[in-house]
Design a protein around this motif. Structure first.
Motif, PDB file in Angstrom:
ATOM      1  N   TYR A   1      89.249  93.406 113.515  1.00 55.85           N
ATOM      2  CA  TYR A   1      90.335  93.261 114.488  1.00 55.85           C
ATOM      3  C   TYR A   1      89.809  92.741 115.823  1.00 55.85           C
ATOM      4  O   TYR A   1      90.490  91.964 116.514  1.00 55.85           O
ATOM      5  CB  TYR A   1      91.029  94.608 114.677  1.00 55.85           C
ATOM      6  N   ILE A   2      88.618  93.147 116.190  1.00 50.60           N
ATOM      7  CA  ILE A   2      88.050  92.698 117.460  1.00 50.60           C
ATOM      8  C   ILE A   2      87.976  91.179 117.512  1.00 50.60           C
ATOM      9  O   ILE A   2      88.276  90.552 118.536  1.00 50.60           O
ATOM     10  CB  ILE A   2      86.644  93.299 117.676  1.00 50.60           C
ATOM     11  N   PHE A   3      87.579  90.568 116.400  1.00 46.60           N
ATOM     12  CA  PHE A   3      87.312  89.131 116.385  1.00 46.60           C
ATOM     13  C   PHE A   3      88.413  88.306 115.726  1.00 46.60           C
ATOM     14  O   PHE A   3      88.465  87.092 115.916  1.00 46.60           O
ATOM     15  CB  PHE A   3      85.985  88.862 115.650  1.00 46.60           C
ATOM     16  N   ASN A   4      89.284  88.957 114.974  1.00 45.74           N
ATOM     17  CA  ASN A   4      90.253  88.187 114.201  1.00 45.74           C
ATOM     18  C   ASN A   4      91.601  88.888 114.102  1.00 45.74           C
ATOM     19  O   ASN A   4      92.262  88.837 113.058  1.00 45.74           O
ATOM     20  CB  ASN A   4      89.704  87.923 112.792  1.00 45.74           C
ATOM     21  N   ALA A   5      92.029  89.506 115.198  1.00 42.33           N
ATOM     22  CA  ALA A   5      93.298  90.224 115.186  1.00 42.33           C
ATOM     23  C   ALA A   5      94.490  89.333 114.838  1.00 42.33           C
ATOM     24  O   ALA A   5      95.354  89.752 114.060  1.00 42.33           O
ATOM     25  CB  ALA A   5      93.522  90.913 116.534  1.00 42.33           C
ATOM     26  N   PRO A   6      94.595  88.103 115.369  1.00 41.15           N
ATOM     27  CA  PRO A   6      95.774  87.283 115.034  1.00 41.15           C
ATOM     28  C   PRO A   6      95.949  87.065 113.537  1.00 41.15           C
ATOM     29  O   PRO A   6      97.081  87.077 113.032  1.00 41.15           O
ATOM     30  CB  PRO A   6      95.507  85.957 115.766  1.00 41.15           C
ATOM     31  N   LYS A   7      94.850  86.892 112.812  1.00 46.83           N
ATOM     32  CA  LYS A   7      94.943  86.679 111.366  1.00 46.83           C
ATOM     33  C   LYS A   7      95.459  87.940 110.671  1.00 46.83           C
ATOM     34  O   LYS A   7      96.309  87.863 109.767  1.00 46.83           O
ATOM     35  CB  LYS A   7      93.587  86.285 110.804  1.00 46.83           C
ATOM     36  N   LEU A   8      94.954  89.098 111.060  1.00 50.12           N
ATOM     37  CA  LEU A   8      95.407  90.357 110.464  1.00 50.12           C
ATOM     38  C   LEU A   8      96.884  90.593 110.764  1.00 50.12           C
ATOM     39  O   LEU A   8      97.649  91.029 109.891  1.00 50.12           O
ATOM     40  CB  LEU A   8      94.571  91.519 110.995  1.00 50.12           C
ATOM     41  N   ILE A   9      97.295  90.313 111.992  1.00 49.49           N
ATOM     42  CA  ILE A   9      98.686  90.528 112.385  1.00 49.49           C
ATOM     43  C   ILE A   9      99.608  89.545 111.662  1.00 49.49           C
ATOM     44  O   ILE A   9     100.702  89.907 111.216  1.00 49.49           O
ATOM     45  CB  ILE A   9      98.828  90.418 113.914  1.00 49.49           C
ATOM     46  N   GLN A  10      99.157  88.303 111.525  1.00 52.72           N
ATOM     47  CA  GLN A  10      99.951  87.326 110.785  1.00 52.72           C
ATOM     48  C   GLN A  10     100.115  87.752 109.331  1.00 52.72           C
ATOM     49  O   GLN A  10     101.195  87.602 108.735  1.00 52.72           O
ATOM     50  CB  GLN A  10      99.289  85.948 110.851  1.00 52.72           C
ATOM     51  N   GLU A  11      99.056  88.305 108.745  1.00 49.16           N
ATOM     52  CA  GLU A  11      99.135  88.802 107.364  1.00 49.16           C
ATOM     53  C   GLU A  11     100.202  89.892 107.251  1.00 49.16           C
ATOM     54  O   GLU A  11     101.004  89.906 106.315  1.00 49.16           O
ATOM     55  CB  GLU A  11      97.775  89.334 106.925  1.00 49.16           C
ATOM     56  N   GLY A  12     100.208  90.799 108.227  1.00 50.59           N
ATOM     57  CA  GLY A  12     101.215  91.859 108.220  1.00 50.59           C
ATOM     58  C   GLY A  12     102.616  91.321 108.442  1.00 50.59           C
ATOM     59  O   GLY A  12     103.582  91.806 107.838  1.00 50.59           O
ATOM     60  N   TYR A  13     102.738  90.312 109.285  1.00 48.91           N
ATOM     61  CA  TYR A  13     104.047  89.700 109.546  1.00 48.91           C
ATOM     62  C   TYR A  13     104.583  89.043 108.281  1.00 48.91           C
ATOM     63  O   TYR A  13     105.771  89.161 107.955  1.00 48.91           O
ATOM     64  CB  TYR A  13     103.907  88.671 110.660  1.00 48.91           C
ATOM     65  N   ASP A  14     103.713  88.346 107.561  1.00 45.72           N
ATOM     66  CA  ASP A  14     104.133  87.656 106.335  1.00 45.72           C
ATOM     67  C   ASP A  14     104.474  88.642 105.222  1.00 45.72           C
ATOM     68  O   ASP A  14     105.417  88.428 104.453  1.00 45.72           O
ATOM     69  CB  ASP A  14     103.028  86.705 105.866  1.00 45.72           C
ATOM     70  N   LYS A  15     103.712  89.728 105.111  1.00 46.56           N
ATOM     71  CA  LYS A  15     103.927  90.702 104.034  1.00 46.56           C
ATOM     72  C   LYS A  15     105.139  91.587 104.289  1.00 46.56           C
ATOM     73  O   LYS A  15     105.848  91.988 103.351  1.00 46.56           O
ATOM     74  CB  LYS A  15     102.691  91.589 103.870  1.00 46.56           C
ATOM     75  N   TYR A  16     105.365  91.935 105.549  1.00 48.89           N
ATOM     76  CA  TYR A  16     106.389  92.919 105.883  1.00 48.89           C
ATOM     77  C   TYR A  16     107.395  92.325 106.863  1.00 48.89           C
ATOM     78  O   TYR A  16     107.624  92.853 107.941  1.00 48.89           O
ATOM     79  CB  TYR A  16     105.737  94.183 106.450  1.00 48.89           C
ATOM     80  N   LYS A  17     107.963  91.204 106.482  1.00 45.81           N
ATOM     81  CA  LYS A  17     108.933  90.500 107.317  1.00 45.81           C
ATOM     82  C   LYS A  17     110.074  91.431 107.674  1.00 45.81           C
ATOM     83  O   LYS A  17     110.676  92.069 106.798  1.00 45.81           O
ATOM     84  CB  LYS A  17     109.440  89.267 106.569  1.00 45.81           C
ATOM     85  N   ASP A  18     110.377  91.509 108.963  1.00 43.25           N
ATOM     86  CA  ASP A  18     111.434  92.383 109.477  1.00 43.25           C
ATOM     87  C   ASP A  18     111.150  93.859 109.186  1.00 43.25           C
ATOM     88  O   ASP A  18     112.075  94.688 109.204  1.00 43.25           O
ATOM     89  CB  ASP A  18     112.799  91.992 108.906  1.00 43.25           C
ATOM     90  N   GLY A  19     109.877  94.181 108.949  1.00 43.68           N
ATOM     91  CA  GLY A  19     109.487  95.569 108.735  1.00 43.68           C
ATOM     92  C   GLY A  19     108.420  95.986 109.727  1.00 43.68           C
ATOM     93  O   GLY A  19     108.278  95.396 110.803  1.00 43.68           O
TER      94      GLY A  19
END
Length: 502
Positions: A51-69
């Protein structure tokens, strides 16, 4: 070397032990919320380092997996619960402060009690001054803003005839310009040009953020000790006092001799602070800390925003002429005024699109749940959880924005031209459920009107006075530090604007 390795290992092991104790005893039960990365309390530290170095990628993964969640992701010191989509933004905006607290999130993230002092958290009267008095005085203050930014550009970018001048590191240079320009309004001349005062304010933000991160590593019972031992923020306050004390004392002398409205009375943040502060906030140290706090909120955010915009400008020479035509026409009609800034729709759009594409981070609207909070879709966030919204992923959602991966400089001005009664909705300062660069709702950035005015004046100045290009035509790769997005490092080249095709 062996001793160094051994000591380093012991420090790391001790830090992990402290974090484990802290996590075990203080984290709310988030087991019902899906996880991006590891959910195991030990293995989750792998995700926390990622997360320190690649938070946007992790957050995008969560956004794509849990859309509107919602989902959660581990950071080094807590679980971050992240809500996705426009409906979540709206419901968080509507939530009362005694349910989802913005101030508690700031307080616990930066540990304001130990870095800036409990008074900043308990009585943030400077926020009302920024939101109300600063915003109301933008027109009157604009001549000073214009004069200072023009001089700051000239001082920091030494143009030599028609030759290209390489300016870098770009972010550092823009910080100098933004800090000077902002402090012309915060404390006035001549202090806004003092190199040591500028250095203090630029470094203060970094020191507070670092101290907050370090203190967060410790369990609550040890935080007061960590707060005393691990921060050098007081030294920055003491250095700043040396600059501000004579100014404050002179202003008080003027007030005593000539009354509240003496001739030549400054119209700036410092003066408003002196007038509005309670009796226990009138000492020099307290007023100094308020000035530093206002700088904390203003300097790095605006500097990074303008650096992103400058990179886009240098990388898109085709749009410079269109911006120039607008700036030249408006200035010819209105002069360098706040009214002129309001009429520069393309300049406004360019900056807003830069915010959409880059922005300041992957998350916004940070809150602490003071009570259990349930979204309308039934998803529950328990008391004690850190909650925020996915910003960068929202701004890149193709269901919201056409061709979101494309930098379209006049995306928003084109919509405003079409009318439909939504002209104000697409301004840079406007917040909405689909544009959250400044947050949204009553806790949206209170200084965004000043910041937008300053950024527009800076961009208008650049296109009016300079030609710009990227050194070696190389667009820099942004990098992340946690959820924060920092402009990459590249030199931008400037030369005096060529007024003809010759």
């Amino acid at each position: 070397m062996a001793d160094l390795v051994s000591n380093t290992g012991a420090i790391v092991a001790g830090a992990l032990a402290l974090l484990s104790v802290k996590w075990y005893f203080s984290e709310p039960d988030l087991s019902a919320i899906p996880t991006v990365g590891y959910s195991n309390p030990i293995l989750s530290y792998i995700t926390a380092v990622q997360y320190i170095f690649n938070a946007p990628k992790l957050i995008q993964e969560g956004y794509d997996k849990y859309k509107d969640g919602i989902f959660k992701v581990a950071t080094l010191d807590h679980w971050e619960v992240i809500a996705n989509g426009r409906q979540a933004v709206e419901e968080m905006r509507q939530a009362p402060d005694d349910v989802l607290s913005f101030h508690e999130a700031v307080r616990r993230t930066l540990h304001v009690d130990y870095t800036m002092g409990p008074a900043i958290a308990q009585n943030p009267y400077h926020i009302a001054i920024v939101r109300q008095q600063l915003t109301r005085n933008l027109a009157a203050l604009f001549p000073s803003v214009r004069e200072e930014l023009a001089q700051a550009f000239s001082d920091n970018i030494p143009i030599d005839g028609d030759a290209w001048v390489s300016v870098g590191p770009t972010l550092k240079t823009m910080m100098q310009i933004v800090c000077r320009t902002s402090n012309r309004v915060f404390v006035g001349l001549p202090l806004c040009r003092d190199p040591d005062f500028l250095k203090i304010n630029i470094e203060f933000t970094i020191q507070v953020v670092k101290a907050g991160a370090m203190i967060n590593m410790f369990p609550d019972v040890l935080k007061p000790i960590a707060g005393r031992l691990l921060t050098n923020v007081p030294s920055y306050i003491n250095r700043s006092i040396k600059h501000l004390q004579p100014i404050i004392e002179d202003r008080r002398r003027q007030m005593k001799e000539h009354g509240d409205d003496w001739k030549g009375k400054p119209n700036d943040i410092l003066m408003w602070l002196m007038e509005e502060a309670n009796a226990d906030e009138q000492d020099v140290r307290s007023l100094t800390l308020r000035v530093l706090t206002v700088n904390f909120a203003a300097i790095h955010t605006s500097s990074m925003s303008f650096t992103h915009a400058l990179y886009h400008l240098a990388a898109n020479p085709d749009c410079i002429q269109s911006l120039r035509e607008e700036v030249d026409a408006v200035i010819a009609s209105e002069g360098w005024t706040k009214t002129a800034m309001q009429k520069m729709r393309k300049v406004d759009s360019f900056l807003k699109e830069s915010q959409r594409v880059d922005g300041l981070g992957a998350l916004v609207m940070g809150r602490i749940a003071l009570k259990d909070f349930t979204f309308s879709n039934g998803l529950k966030v328990p008391k004690g959880a850190f909650l925020s919204c996915a910003a960068r992923a929202l701004h890149s959602d193709e269901e919201i924005y056409d061709h979101p991966d494309v930098f379209d400089p006049f995306r928003f001005s084109n919509v405003r031209v079409q009318g439909h009664g939504e002209e104000t909705k697409h301004q840079l300062v406007a917040t909405a459920t689909d544009f959250v660069a400044f947050g949204h709702g009553r806790h949206a950035c209170p200084g965004r009107f000043f910041a937008a005015n300053e950024l527009k004046a800076m961009l208008a100045h650049v296109v009016s006075e300079y030609d710009v290009k990227l050194e070696d035509n190389k667009y820099p790769q942004n990098f992340s530090v946690g959820s924060a997005l920092v402009p990459g490092t590249v030199n931008v080249q400037f030369r005096t604007r060529r007024r003809s095709s010759a």
